[in-house]
Design a protein around this motif. Structure first.
Motif: not given
Length: 180
Positions: A90-96
């Motif tokens: 559930g990692l978003t692009e922003a979190e990645i």
């Protein structure tokens, strides 16, 4: 090309069985093929027993691993994990992106995740946690999870040393560090 020649198929039956168990039938990663070229190194690597899920949920585990690999500049392992697990975690692009470019201060993280990333950063920088860092971590995670966090940081720092030191070529279809 890797500084140490990886095993090439066909693999011995026991090695093939180990690859199949770890990779769930997918072709083995370059890292595993290189490690398996040295029986003692491969056995020690597998004996680390951190290739299983452990007490952390997938999201927590991947944040620890991605941040550790980013801090060590290990694009190889970071890319493997982002490609393989980021969506399921559930990692978003922003979190990645934040695992590489921002860290704990990024607005995308929850309070427990900020404590988690701060602990990873502290362990990377100083190989310890201050009393305040430990208190922040323990306010969100139990002892079993704290052990796992510390063990994962050490294990994936070692994986990063291996991938970086052996100059493993990046896997073909894995993520790359975000630019800028």
């Amino acid at each position: 090309m890797s500084r140490i020649t990886p095993l090439e198929p066909p693999y011995e039956a026991e090695i093939q069985s180990q690859f199949d168990r770890i990779m769930r039938g997918a072709p083995p990663l370059m890292l595993f093929r290189v490690m398996a070229s040295n029986a003692r190194a491969w056995e020690k690597f597998r004996a680390g027993s951190l290739l299983d899920r452990g007490p952390l949920d997938l999201r927590e585990r991947e944040i620890v691993i991605d941040r550790t690999c980013a801090l060590t500049g290990c694009e190889y392992e970071w890319g493997v994990h982002v490609t393989t697990f980021a969506q399921a975690a559930g990692l978003t692009e922003a979190e990645i992106r934040a695992t590489v470019r921002e860290g704990a201060g990024a607005p995308c993280w929850s309070a427990p995740e900020r404590a988690l990333i701060s602990a990873v950063d502290a362990l990377h920088a100083r190989a310890t946690l201050s009393d305040d860092e430990f208190a922040a971590l323990s306010s969100h995670y139990d002892d079993a999870k704290i052990f796992e966090i510390i063990l994962l940081c050490g294990f994936y720092r070692t994986v990063s040393y291996l991938a970086n030191g052996l100059r493993l070529p990046l896997e073909e279809k894995t993520a790359r560090f975000p630019k800028g």
